[in-house]
Write a protein that holds these residues in place. Structure first.
Motif, PDB file in Angstrom:
ATOM      1  N   ASN A 155      12.342 156.978  52.992  1.00 43.65           N
ATOM      2  CA  ASN A 155      11.510 157.875  52.722  1.00 43.65           C
ATOM      3  C   ASN A 155      11.915 158.913  53.802  1.00 43.65           C
ATOM      4  O   ASN A 155      12.751 158.890  54.720  1.00 43.65           O
ATOM      5  CB  ASN A 155      10.037 157.702  52.775  1.00 43.65           C
ATOM      6  CG  ASN A 155       9.540 157.305  54.262  1.00 43.65           C
ATOM      7  OD1 ASN A 155      10.244 157.646  55.336  1.00 43.65           O
ATOM      8  ND2 ASN A 155       8.872 156.415  54.222  1.00 43.65           N
ATOM      9  N   ASP A 156      11.557 160.221  53.439  1.00 43.00           N
ATOM     10  CA  ASP A 156      12.000 161.417  54.455  1.00 43.00           C
ATOM     11  C   ASP A 156      11.628 161.092  56.154  1.00 43.00           C
ATOM     12  O   ASP A 156      12.225 161.402  56.680  1.00 43.00           O
ATOM     13  CB  ASP A 156      11.062 162.511  53.880  1.00 43.00           C
ATOM     14  CG  ASP A 156      11.656 163.303  52.776  1.00 43.00           C
ATOM     15  OD1 ASP A 156      12.783 162.811  52.375  1.00 43.00           O
ATOM     16  OD2 ASP A 156      10.972 164.077  52.042  1.00 43.00           O
ATOM     17  N   LYS A 193      22.263 155.199  57.456  1.00 44.32           N
ATOM     18  CA  LYS A 193      21.367 155.301  56.269  1.00 44.32           C
ATOM     19  C   LYS A 193      21.750 154.170  55.254  1.00 44.32           C
ATOM     20  O   LYS A 193      20.793 153.431  55.022  1.00 44.32           O
ATOM     21  CB  LYS A 193      21.325 156.687  55.590  1.00 44.32           C
ATOM     22  CG  LYS A 193      20.561 156.499  54.449  1.00 44.32           C
ATOM     23  CD  LYS A 193      20.818 157.964  53.624  1.00 44.32           C
ATOM     24  CE  LYS A 193      20.034 157.936  52.242  1.00 44.32           C
ATOM     25  NZ  LYS A 193      20.679 158.853  51.249  1.00 44.32           N
ATOM     26  N   SER A 194      22.933 153.720  55.058  1.00 44.20           N
ATOM     27  CA  SER A 194      23.335 152.951  53.942  1.00 44.20           C
ATOM     28  C   SER A 194      22.990 151.625  54.666  1.00 44.20           C
ATOM     29  O   SER A 194      22.543 150.794  53.809  1.00 44.20           O
ATOM     30  CB  SER A 194      24.847 152.877  53.621  1.00 44.20           C
ATOM     31  OG  SER A 194      25.150 154.118  52.961  1.00 44.20           O
ATOM     32  N   GLU A 195      23.027 151.414  56.089  1.00 45.05           N
ATOM     33  CA  GLU A 195      22.930 150.181  56.671  1.00 45.05           C
ATOM     34  C   GLU A 195      21.388 149.743  56.720  1.00 45.05           C
ATOM     35  O   GLU A 195      21.042 148.527  56.162  1.00 45.05           O
ATOM     36  CB  GLU A 195      23.498 149.945  58.079  1.00 45.05           C
ATOM     37  CG  GLU A 195      24.996 149.876  58.199  1.00 45.05           C
ATOM     38  CD  GLU A 195      25.272 150.176  59.487  1.00 45.05           C
ATOM     39  OE1 GLU A 195      24.504 150.654  60.584  1.00 45.05           O
ATOM     40  OE2 GLU A 195      26.575 149.979  59.900  1.00 45.05           O
ATOM     41  N   LYS A 196      20.687 150.800  56.868  1.00 45.29           N
ATOM     42  CA  LYS A 196      19.174 150.861  57.035  1.00 45.29           C
ATOM     43  C   LYS A 196      18.625 150.552  55.470  1.00 45.29           C
ATOM     44  O   LYS A 196      17.622 149.512  55.402  1.00 45.29           O
ATOM     45  CB  LYS A 196      18.432 151.965  57.456  1.00 45.29           C
ATOM     46  CG  LYS A 196      18.678 152.195  58.694  1.00 45.29           C
ATOM     47  CD  LYS A 196      17.914 151.265  60.035  1.00 45.29           C
ATOM     48  CE  LYS A 196      18.260 151.609  61.212  1.00 45.29           C
ATOM     49  NZ  LYS A 196      17.520 150.951  62.145  1.00 45.29           N
ATOM     50  N   LYS A 227      14.518 158.898  56.771  1.00 43.59           N
ATOM     51  CA  LYS A 227      15.716 159.549  57.001  1.00 43.59           C
ATOM     52  C   LYS A 227      15.786 160.315  58.336  1.00 43.59           C
ATOM     53  O   LYS A 227      16.717 160.360  59.011  1.00 43.59           O
ATOM     54  CB  LYS A 227      15.908 160.498  55.646  1.00 43.59           C
ATOM     55  CG  LYS A 227      16.191 159.740  54.628  1.00 43.59           C
ATOM     56  CD  LYS A 227      16.127 160.581  53.319  1.00 43.59           C
ATOM     57  CE  LYS A 227      16.492 159.990  51.996  1.00 43.59           C
ATOM     58  NZ  LYS A 227      16.258 160.857  50.940  1.00 43.59           N
ATOM     59  N   MET A 228      14.844 161.025  58.489  1.00 41.66           N
ATOM     60  CA  MET A 228      14.702 161.862  59.847  1.00 41.66           C
ATOM     61  C   MET A 228      15.185 160.975  60.962  1.00 41.66           C
ATOM     62  O   MET A 228      15.745 161.352  62.120  1.00 41.66           O
ATOM     63  CB  MET A 228      13.502 162.633  59.916  1.00 41.66           C
ATOM     64  CG  MET A 228      13.213 163.401  61.138  1.00 41.66           C
ATOM     65  SD  MET A 228      14.116 164.622  61.722  1.00 41.66           S
ATOM     66  CE  MET A 228      13.046 165.983  61.018  1.00 41.66           C
ATOM     67  N   SER A 229      14.307 159.955  61.149  1.00 41.50           N
ATOM     68  CA  SER A 229      14.740 158.795  62.323  1.00 41.50           C
ATOM     69  C   SER A 229      15.918 158.560  62.276  1.00 41.50           C
ATOM     70  O   SER A 229      16.716 158.386  63.256  1.00 41.50           O
ATOM     71  CB  SER A 229      13.850 157.696  62.049  1.00 41.50           C
ATOM     72  OG  SER A 229      13.848 156.819  63.060  1.00 41.50           O
ATOM     73  N   VAL A 230      16.671 158.034  61.240  1.00 40.17           N
ATOM     74  CA  VAL A 230      17.918 157.504  61.045  1.00 40.17           C
ATOM     75  C   VAL A 230      18.909 158.707  61.489  1.00 40.17           C
ATOM     76  O   VAL A 230      19.794 158.484  62.284  1.00 40.17           O
ATOM     77  CB  VAL A 230      18.322 157.296  59.734  1.00 40.17           C
ATOM     78  CG1 VAL A 230      19.806 157.020  59.545  1.00 40.17           C
ATOM     79  CG2 VAL A 230      17.621 155.785  59.208  1.00 40.17           C
TER      80      VAL A 230
END
Length: 188
Positions: A165-166, A153-156, A169-172
């Motif tokens: 967005n949600d 998540k931090s990298e993205k 986040k779900m994809s990550v």
């Protein structure tokens, strides 16, 4: 529309499912009971589980983040809990709750020292030792998943220059936990 052969196969599969329904009703609890005894109640399995998760984290470059998450869990519990709470809607769960246990002992109103000792030795679901083992097994996987998600998540977010967005986040989350086993996969 589907080809007739496919329809026939689907019809046959449905018939087979109905025939196996009775066996399924009684067989699944027995299989879950065996699975529970081979995993949660087996200290050697805990060691193997942790070692395999360490190896998976090392291969995926998230091992350092596991240490950071453990440190956060100990020293900044509110921040760690916020990350866990963020992930629960995405499926952060080792599905331990789904691993039912055959109840061999009933819960009496009076305290029975013998039964309490037996329950703890057996590590039944309602014993202190049983609860501790289940909690440990549950977190052995969750901590690695949380660490992988947090790093990715931090990298993205750095890459995009904004908060996710949600949906992102779900994809990550799905990408981050893909290397780890999913214990909720139904039996074939």
């Amino acid at each position: 529309f589907v080809p007739r052969e496919v329809k026939a196969m689907l019809d046959n599969a449905h018939i087979l499912k109905e025939e196996l329904g009775v066996a399924e009703k009684y067989l699944y609890p027995v299989i879950d009971h065996i699975k529970l005894n081979m995993t949660v109640k087996n200290p050697v399995t805990h060691v193997y589980n942790i070692l395999s998760n360490i190896q998976l984290s090392a291969l995926n470059g998230t091992l350092g983040n596991v240490g950071r998450m453990l440190h956060m869990m100990k020293h900044d519990r509110a921040k760690f809990d916020a990350i866990v709470k963020e992930l629960e809607p995405f499926g952060l769960d080792s599905s331990l709750k789904e691993m039912g246990e055959v109840k061999l002992f009933t819960n009496n109103k009076t305290v029975n020292v013998f039964m309490s000792l037996v329950k703890n030795a057996y590590m039944s679901e309602d014993s202190k030792v049983g609860k501790a083992m289940r909690n440990a097994y549950d977190w052995e996987d969750k901590i690695f998943k949380v660490a992988a998600y947090d790093k990715l998540k931090s990298e993205k977010e750095m890459e995009l220059g904004r908060a996710l967005n949600d949906s992102e986040k779900m994809s990550v989350y799905k990408e981050a936990v893909a290397p780890f086993g999913n214990y909720s996969t139904p039996l074939p």
